[in-house]
Scaffold this motif. Structure first.
Motif, PDB file in Angstrom:
ATOM      1  N   LEU A  16      47.852  80.728 -15.330  1.00  0.00           N
ATOM      2  CA  LEU A  16      49.042  81.326 -15.917  1.00  0.00           C
ATOM      3  C   LEU A  16      49.530  82.388 -14.959  1.00  0.00           C
ATOM      4  N   MET A  17      50.803  82.342 -14.627  1.00  0.00           N
ATOM      5  CA  MET A  17      51.370  83.343 -13.735  1.00  0.00           C
ATOM      6  C   MET A  17      51.674  84.632 -14.496  1.00  0.00           C
ATOM      7  N   TYR A  18      52.076  85.659 -13.762  1.00  0.00           N
ATOM      8  CA  TYR A  18      52.413  86.936 -14.387  1.00  0.00           C
ATOM      9  C   TYR A  18      53.520  86.775 -15.428  1.00  0.00           C
ATOM     10  N   ASN A  19      54.424  85.823 -15.210  1.00  0.00           N
ATOM     11  CA  ASN A  19      55.527  85.626 -16.159  1.00  0.00           C
ATOM     12  C   ASN A  19      55.124  84.776 -17.359  1.00  0.00           C
ATOM     13  N   GLY A  20      53.839  84.376 -17.435  1.00  0.00           N
ATOM     14  CA  GLY A  20      53.337  83.598 -18.556  1.00  0.00           C
ATOM     15  C   GLY A  20      53.504  82.106 -18.414  1.00  0.00           C
ATOM     16  N   HIS A  21      54.081  81.655 -17.294  1.00  0.00           N
ATOM     17  CA  HIS A  21      54.285  80.228 -17.086  1.00  0.00           C
ATOM     18  C   HIS A  21      53.077  79.619 -16.404  1.00  0.00           C
ATOM     19  N   GLN A  22      52.732  78.375 -16.799  1.00  0.00           N
ATOM     20  CA  GLN A  22      51.559  77.699 -16.245  1.00  0.00           C
ATOM     21  C   GLN A  22      51.959  76.829 -15.064  1.00  0.00           C
ATOM     22  N   SER A  23      51.139  76.847 -14.001  1.00  0.00           N
ATOM     23  CA  SER A  23      51.397  76.015 -12.822  1.00  0.00           C
ATOM     24  C   SER A  23      50.081  75.790 -12.085  1.00  0.00           C
ATOM     25  N   ASN A  24      50.160  75.078 -10.966  1.00  0.00           N
ATOM     26  CA  ASN A  24      48.954  74.820 -10.186  1.00  0.00           C
ATOM     27  C   ASN A  24      48.713  75.901  -9.144  1.00  0.00           C
ATOM     28  N   VAL A  25      47.541  75.835  -8.527  1.00  0.00           N
ATOM     29  CA  VAL A  25      47.129  76.747  -7.453  1.00  0.00           C
ATOM     30  C   VAL A  25      46.449  75.913  -6.377  1.00  0.00           C
ATOM     31  N   THR A  26      46.770  76.191  -5.125  1.00  0.00           N
ATOM     32  CA  THR A  26      46.118  75.521  -4.007  1.00  0.00           C
ATOM     33  C   THR A  26      45.500  76.577  -3.088  1.00  0.00           C
ATOM     34  N   MET A  27      44.245  76.368  -2.690  1.00  0.00           N
ATOM     35  CA  MET A  27      43.563  77.306  -1.803  1.00  0.00           C
ATOM     36  C   MET A  27      42.765  76.549  -0.749  1.00  0.00           C
ATOM     37  N   GLN A  28      42.667  77.134   0.435  1.00  0.00           N
ATOM     38  CA  GLN A  28      41.890  76.574   1.528  1.00  0.00           C
ATOM     39  C   GLN A  28      41.050  77.683   2.133  1.00  0.00           C
ATOM     40  N   ILE A  29      39.753  77.391   2.332  1.00  0.00           N
ATOM     41  CA  ILE A  29      38.807  78.403   2.810  1.00  0.00           C
ATOM     42  C   ILE A  29      38.016  77.845   3.976  1.00  0.00           C
ATOM     43  N   GLY A  30      37.866  78.637   5.029  1.00  0.00           N
ATOM     44  CA  GLY A  30      36.961  78.281   6.109  1.00  0.00           C
ATOM     45  C   GLY A  30      35.528  78.481   5.653  1.00  0.00           C
ATOM     46  N   ILE A  31      34.737  77.418   5.661  1.00  0.00           N
ATOM     47  CA  ILE A  31      33.418  77.467   5.023  1.00  0.00           C
ATOM     48  C   ILE A  31      32.455  78.403   5.739  1.00  0.00           C
ATOM     49  N   GLU A  32      32.297  78.290   7.021  1.00  0.00           N
ATOM     50  CA  GLU A  32      31.292  79.091   7.720  1.00  0.00           C
ATOM     51  C   GLU A  32      31.654  80.576   7.723  1.00  0.00           C
ATOM     52  N   GLU A  33      32.932  80.894   7.800  1.00  0.00           N
ATOM     53  CA  GLU A  33      33.352  82.293   7.768  1.00  0.00           C
ATOM     54  C   GLU A  33      33.556  82.788   6.345  1.00  0.00           C
ATOM     55  N   MET A  34      33.710  81.854   5.402  1.00  0.00           N
ATOM     56  CA  MET A  34      34.045  82.150   4.009  1.00  0.00           C
ATOM     57  C   MET A  34      35.231  83.116   3.949  1.00  0.00           C
ATOM     58  N   LYS A  35      36.326  82.691   4.573  1.00  0.00           N
ATOM     59  CA  LYS A  35      37.576  83.443   4.559  1.00  0.00           C
ATOM     60  C   LYS A  35      38.721  82.508   4.184  1.00  0.00           C
ATOM     61  N   PHE A  36      39.712  83.080   3.485  1.00  0.00           N
ATOM     62  CA  PHE A  36      40.872  82.301   3.098  1.00  0.00           C
ATOM     63  C   PHE A  36      41.723  81.957   4.314  1.00  0.00           C
ATOM     64  N   ILE A  37      42.079  80.693   4.423  1.00  0.00           N
ATOM     65  CA  ILE A  37      43.006  80.222   5.440  1.00  0.00           C
ATOM     66  C   ILE A  37      44.403  80.092   4.845  1.00  0.00           C
ATOM     67  N   PHE A  38      44.462  79.675   3.583  1.00  0.00           N
ATOM     68  CA  PHE A  38      45.749  79.416   2.925  1.00  0.00           C
ATOM     69  C   PHE A  38      45.564  79.533   1.423  1.00  0.00           C
ATOM     70  N   SER A  39      46.599  80.024   0.763  1.00  0.00           N
ATOM     71  CA  SER A  39      46.633  79.981  -0.699  1.00  0.00           C
ATOM     72  C   SER A  39      48.085  79.932  -1.152  1.00  0.00           C
TER      73      SER A  39
END
Length: 230
Positions: A173-196
């Motif tokens: 649920l977003m801040y405005n109360g609307h529901q949507s999807n989320v996409t995230m990508q993480i570098g595994i060995e560094e455990m850091k976000f590449i994209f969201s």
């Protein structure tokens, strides 16, 4: 004949995956679990978080992970080839809302979250925790400032790994109360976000609203995501 054999094998696998009871007494957890996961993969209008997962171990055992908590711990059970309980592990809970489990090539991953109805950009909303295949906690990475008041709302998070990255498709649920999807990508060995991607957008960015179930896979060098829209 081969088609019939394949159908039979898939049927057996589905029975194993969705009919293994989550109600085996766990004395080490000091509380008896009386819940069933039968048919929990089914839904009518929108999907829900799944709590029961199976993984085949290198030693031939079957591991059952249960995302419900008992006394602040997730329950992991190992079964032999005759489906007899071999051992039980209690894994300390991460954030209070369970999202998903994923068995990668070298690691296990848990996706957890917490509500944010106060709309606090500093609050950790999503957390991805990495474990080795013996359930030793290695590290985690968290996500805040992601336009989320409630993670995993009306959906089933999906994870996969490819080319050293963990790919996540889920909902919120977003801040405005609307529901949507989320996409995230993480570098595994560094455990850091590449994209969201967590904000209002258009379909060309992979944004889907509403998204009532989510799937993500890597296929021949490409990422394929599917959402159950309305």
């Amino acid at each position: 004949m081969k088609k019939r054999m394949m159908t039979a094998v898939l049927t057996v696998l589905m029975i194993l995956q969705f009919s293994l009871p989550a109600a085996i007494a766990d004395t080490s957890a000091c509380e008896e679990f009386t819940e069933s996961n039968l048919d929990t993969q089914d839904y009518k209008d929108y999907a829900k978080v799944k709590y029961s997962f199976l993984d085949s171990c290198d030693n031939g055992q079957l591991m059952h992970f249960n995302g419900h908590t008992v006394n602040g711990h997730y329950i992991v059970r190992y079964y032999d080839s005759d489906y007899q309980l071999v051992k039980t592990l209690n894994i300390e809970e991460e954030l209070p809302i369970f999202g998903a489990f994923y068995a990668g090539k070298s690691y296990y991953f848990l996706l957890t979250g917490q509500e944010n109805y106060e709309l606090d950009d500093e609050k950790e909303i999503f957390r991805i925790t990495r474990y080795d295949k013996n359930w030793n906690r290695i590290d985690s990475v968290g996500k805040n400032n992601c336009n989320t008041s409630k993670p995993f709302s009306n959906g089933t998070p999906s994870m996969t790994d490819a080319d050293g990255c963990l790919l996540i498709r889920t909902s919120h649920l977003m801040y405005n109360g609307h529901q949507s999807n989320v996409t995230m990508q993480i570098g595994i060995e560094e455990m850091k976000f590449i994209f969201s991607h967590t904000h209002l957008s258009y379909v060309g960015n992979g944004y889907v609203s509403h998204s009532f179930n989510q799937f993500i896979k890597a296929d021949e060098g490409k990422v394929v995501a599917v959402d159950h829209g309305d």
